[in-house]
Design a protein around this motif. Structure first.
Motif, mmCIF file in Angstrom:
data_model
loop_
_atom_site.group_PDB
_atom_site.id
_atom_site.type_symbol
_atom_site.label_atom_id
_atom_site.label_comp_id
_atom_site.label_asym_id
_atom_site.label_seq_id
_atom_site.Cartn_x
_atom_site.Cartn_y
_atom_site.Cartn_z
ATOM 1 N N ARG A 197 20.066 1.525 -24.862
ATOM 2 C CA ARG A 197 21.042 2.112 -25.881
ATOM 3 C C ARG A 197 20.710 3.665 -26.398
ATOM 4 N NH1 ARG A 197 21.024 -2.218 -28.942
ATOM 5 N NH2 ARG A 197 22.745 -3.155 -27.716
ATOM 6 N N PRO A 198 19.337 4.154 -26.690
ATOM 7 C CA PRO A 198 19.372 5.536 -26.776
ATOM 8 C C PRO A 198 19.648 6.334 -25.688
ATOM 9 C CG PRO A 198 17.449 4.344 -27.411
ATOM 10 C CD PRO A 198 18.286 3.395 -26.783
ATOM 11 N N TYR A 199 19.603 5.956 -24.679
ATOM 12 C CA TYR A 199 19.866 7.031 -23.265
ATOM 13 C C TYR A 199 21.541 7.099 -23.257
ATOM 14 C CZ TYR A 199 14.875 6.752 -22.614
ATOM 15 O OH TYR A 199 13.624 6.752 -22.641
ATOM 16 N N LEU A 200 22.141 6.215 -23.889
ATOM 17 C CA LEU A 200 23.545 6.267 -23.737
ATOM 18 C C LEU A 200 24.342 7.067 -24.902
ATOM 19 C CD1 LEU A 200 24.355 2.614 -23.003
ATOM 20 C CD2 LEU A 200 23.639 4.377 -21.199
ATOM 21 N N GLU A 201 23.429 7.698 -25.765
ATOM 22 C CA GLU A 201 23.942 8.335 -26.629
ATOM 23 C C GLU A 201 24.595 9.692 -26.356
ATOM 24 O OE1 GLU A 201 20.740 8.914 -29.615
ATOM 25 O OE2 GLU A 201 21.008 6.837 -30.108
ATOM 26 N N GLU A 202 24.051 10.205 -25.486
ATOM 27 C CA GLU A 202 24.849 11.568 -24.740
ATOM 28 C C GLU A 202 25.756 11.210 -23.708
ATOM 29 O OE1 GLU A 202 22.266 14.693 -23.382
ATOM 30 O OE2 GLU A 202 20.537 13.926 -24.647
ATOM 31 N N PRO A 203 26.804 12.177 -23.515
ATOM 32 C CA PRO A 203 28.032 11.479 -22.501
ATOM 33 C C PRO A 203 27.083 11.537 -21.138
ATOM 34 C CG PRO A 203 28.642 13.482 -23.773
ATOM 35 C CD PRO A 203 27.139 13.346 -24.172
ATOM 36 N N VAL A 301 30.480 11.466 -9.963
ATOM 37 C CA VAL A 301 29.560 10.717 -11.114
ATOM 38 C C VAL A 301 28.135 11.959 -11.020
ATOM 39 C CG1 VAL A 301 27.917 8.642 -11.354
ATOM 40 C CG2 VAL A 301 30.168 8.484 -10.397
ATOM 41 N N LYS A 302 28.277 12.612 -12.104
ATOM 42 C CA LYS A 302 27.285 13.649 -12.289
ATOM 43 C C LYS A 302 26.328 13.640 -13.224
ATOM 44 C CE LYS A 302 30.284 17.415 -10.322
ATOM 45 N NZ LYS A 302 30.479 18.753 -10.348
ATOM 46 N N ARG A 303 26.455 12.380 -14.241
ATOM 47 C CA ARG A 303 25.627 12.216 -15.208
ATOM 48 C C ARG A 303 25.310 10.633 -15.166
ATOM 49 N NH1 ARG A 303 29.391 14.563 -19.676
ATOM 50 N NH2 ARG A 303 30.547 13.121 -18.505
ATOM 51 N N VAL A 304 23.988 10.459 -14.744
ATOM 52 C CA VAL A 304 23.558 8.848 -14.628
ATOM 53 C C VAL A 304 22.691 8.641 -15.389
ATOM 54 C CG1 VAL A 304 24.441 8.761 -12.233
ATOM 55 C CG2 VAL A 304 22.219 9.226 -12.541
ATOM 56 N N VAL A 305 22.576 7.210 -15.980
ATOM 57 C CA VAL A 305 21.460 6.754 -16.607
ATOM 58 C C VAL A 305 21.114 5.632 -15.563
ATOM 59 C CG1 VAL A 305 20.508 5.489 -18.649
ATOM 60 C CG2 VAL A 305 22.495 7.278 -18.905
ATOM 61 N N VAL A 306 19.701 5.558 -15.593
ATOM 62 C CA VAL A 306 19.135 4.656 -14.571
ATOM 63 C C VAL A 306 17.834 3.514 -15.040
ATOM 64 C CG1 VAL A 306 18.049 4.198 -12.270
ATOM 65 C CG2 VAL A 306 19.335 6.214 -12.708
ATOM 66 N N VAL A 307 18.316 2.364 -15.105
ATOM 67 C CA VAL A 307 17.409 1.261 -15.567
ATOM 68 C C VAL A 307 17.026 0.444 -14.460
ATOM 69 C CG1 VAL A 307 19.248 -0.290 -16.233
ATOM 70 C CG2 VAL A 307 17.074 -0.272 -17.485
ATOM 71 N N CYS A 308 15.901 -0.014 -14.406
ATOM 72 C CA CYS A 308 15.129 -0.979 -13.453
ATOM 73 C C CYS A 308 14.770 -2.162 -14.084
ATOM 74 C CB CYS A 308 14.198 -0.208 -12.842
ATOM 75 S SG CYS A 308 14.449 1.358 -11.911
ATOM 76 N N PRO A 309 15.655 -3.263 -14.369
ATOM 77 C CA PRO A 309 15.289 -4.482 -15.183
ATOM 78 C C PRO A 309 14.667 -5.310 -14.430
ATOM 79 C CG PRO A 309 17.664 -4.169 -14.654
ATOM 80 C CD PRO A 309 17.130 -3.012 -14.234
ATOM 81 N N GLY A 335 24.091 16.843 -9.104
ATOM 82 C CA GLY A 335 23.966 16.169 -10.422
ATOM 83 C C GLY A 335 23.660 17.036 -11.491
ATOM 84 N N GLU A 336 24.210 16.728 -12.534
ATOM 85 C CA GLU A 336 23.856 17.447 -13.809
ATOM 86 C C GLU A 336 22.817 16.773 -14.708
ATOM 87 O OE1 GLU A 336 27.661 17.904 -15.814
ATOM 88 O OE2 GLU A 336 28.379 19.091 -14.108
ATOM 89 N N ARG A 337 22.913 15.579 -14.760
ATOM 90 C CA ARG A 337 21.920 14.888 -15.756
ATOM 91 C C ARG A 337 21.334 13.370 -14.937
ATOM 92 N NH1 ARG A 337 21.746 11.554 -20.599
ATOM 93 N NH2 ARG A 337 24.189 11.754 -20.711
ATOM 94 N N PHE A 338 20.042 13.087 -14.955
ATOM 95 C CA PHE A 338 19.494 12.017 -14.347
ATOM 96 C C PHE A 338 18.589 11.382 -15.319
ATOM 97 C CE2 PHE A 338 16.705 9.103 -12.045
ATOM 98 C CZ PHE A 338 17.514 8.837 -11.100
ATOM 99 N N SER A 339 18.822 10.511 -16.205
ATOM 100 C CA SER A 339 17.845 9.915 -17.015
ATOM 101 C C SER A 339 17.356 8.603 -16.862
ATOM 102 C CB SER A 339 18.810 9.740 -18.521
ATOM 103 O OG SER A 339 19.287 11.029 -18.945
ATOM 104 N N TYR A 340 16.158 8.547 -16.718
ATOM 105 C CA TYR A 340 15.605 7.160 -16.297
ATOM 106 C C TYR A 340 15.080 6.389 -17.530
ATOM 107 C CZ TYR A 340 11.793 4.137 -15.111
ATOM 108 O OH TYR A 340 11.092 2.851 -15.010
ATOM 109 N N VAL A 341 15.540 5.131 -17.623
ATOM 110 C CA VAL A 341 14.660 4.502 -18.891
ATOM 111 C C VAL A 341 13.665 3.581 -18.507
ATOM 112 C CG1 VAL A 341 15.372 2.519 -20.301
ATOM 113 C CG2 VAL A 341 17.280 3.967 -19.561
#
Length: 379
Positions: A197-203, A301-309, A335-341
């Motif tokens: 959830r915290p990684y989804l606070e930014e667009p 798709v230039k801003r991604v959040v990646v999770v490996c559950p 790509g502009e933002r790659f956020s790994y959880v």
């Protein structure tokens, strides 16, 4: 030339002061090489890939393929990758460090002994079982694989190996219970969603759910059709229930993606499932992360959040493959933002959910392994 690495000893028992405990927990995980030295990585890959549940070929074909072709070529490259995640201060790898922290904190929370065993490498599963068996009052054991999903090359092989070690050590007097894959458990789902959830606070444009791939030959034949069409198994859950195929890995991965979508309040088009870590040239689960990573930016798709559950602990496949290798490709292609959880690791929420899962396993008559159930896991 001697190796410059001096790996730290890997303890296997936590809560050794609970000598009067009647119950104990055996945590299982995949394992890591002893160090990034090529000889250690070679030994680890050899043990891993010779497992018939990982490469399901006849023994002599597997022997030639693994020992003569794959490992001699792969070990030096893998050693370079492992060196990038080696903790010089701890002289250890993240998977081992995080797994040990889970064992230590679970023991402290439950006031029970918890042992840690790896399917490949150290601390060895047999050593962990011997340490538990040395507790004089121990009567009951919960085997808890740190795998949320069922796959024969992860959950099944870890359990099969633990049971074979129980037989070898003549520990048949222990009542053994087995923690089932827990990807659908509400407590685990809440911990996982809270970590994202915290990684989804930014667009962001898309949440990428990256699962470890497996060959399509490892799932039921009826589930191999339309490989790459996500939802093909989740839409047929009733069929899986009717035919006893609820341990289908594709089904569980697709449901994990759907749960995250629901638990995070996202629209279906905001969440995408991919599979990573493909090995070899035969057909694996699709869509491949290795292909999709090049398609995101052209699709807008230039801003991604990646999770490996599929991973409880951060390891080579998450730290190096996802947050280094694929992260780099994504940025190089615009790509502009790659956020790994990060994985749940030893977060308090996960430790609490794991403790409650163990407690539920102790209360569930179906979790008690009978001789008939054990035959499923013949090593």
């Amino acid at each position: 030339m001697p190796s410059r690495y001096s790996p730290s000893p890997r303890p296997c028992l936590y809560g050794g002061e609970y000598q009067g405990a009647r119950r104990g927990v055996l945590l299982l995980n995949l394992g890591s090489p002893d160090s990034p030295a090529v000889e250690d990585v070679h030994r680890y890959l050899d043990e891993f890939l010779m497992d018939r549940r990982v490469i399901g070929l006849t023994q002599w074909v597997r022997y030639l393929l693994v020992k003569k072709m794959i490992v001699p070529r792969r070990a030096p490259r893998s050693a370079e990758s492992y060196a990038t995640i080696w903790d010089e201060r701890a002289q250890n790898f993240p998977l081992i460090t995080h797994s040990a922290a889970i064992a230590e904190q679970l023991s402290a929370l439950r006031h029970e002994p918890v042992a840690l065993g790896m399917r490949y490498g150290s601390p060895m599963t047999g050593e962990a079982l011997e340490a538990l068996a040395s507790m004089p009052a121990l009567e009951e054991l919960v085997i808890a694989p740190l795998y949320p999903h069922y796959a024969r090359s992860s959950y099944e092989t870890a359990v099969a190996y633990a049971l074979s070690e129980l037989r070898r050590l003549d520990l048949g007097h222990l009542r053994v219970r087995l923690l089932a894959p827990f990807y659908a458990d509400e407590r685990y789902r809440q911990a996982l969603a809270a970590s994202v959830r915290p990684y989804l606070e930014e667009p962001f444009d898309r949440l990428i759910v990256s699962m470890h791939g497996i060959p399509t030959s490892h799932i039921p034949k009826a589930c191999r059709h339309d490989n790459g069409v996500v939802g093909g198994c989740a839409s047929r859950r009733s069929w899986h229930e009717r035919w006893g195929e609820e341990d289908c890995y594709r089904l569980q991965c697709e449901e994990t993606k759907d749960y995250l979508c629901r638990d995070l309040g996202l629209a279906p088009e905001q969440v995408e499932l991919v599979y990573q870590s493909r090995l070899g040239i035969h057909e694996w689960m699709r869509p491949y992360m290795s292909e999709r990573i090049h398609q995101f930016v052209p699709e807008g798709v230039k801003r991604v959040v990646v999770v490996c559950p599929g991973f409880v602990c951060d390891c080579l496949e998450t730290v190096q493959e996802i947050d280094d290798y694929y992260h780099g490709i994504f940025e190089r292609e615009g790509g502009e933002r790659f956020s790994y959880v990060p994985c749940l690791n030893s977060s308090p929420a996960f430790i609490q959910s794991l403790s409650e899962l163990v407690e539920s396993t102790l209360a569930d008559p179906a979790a008690l392994l009978s001789e008939e159930n054990k035959r499923k896991y013949k090593h």
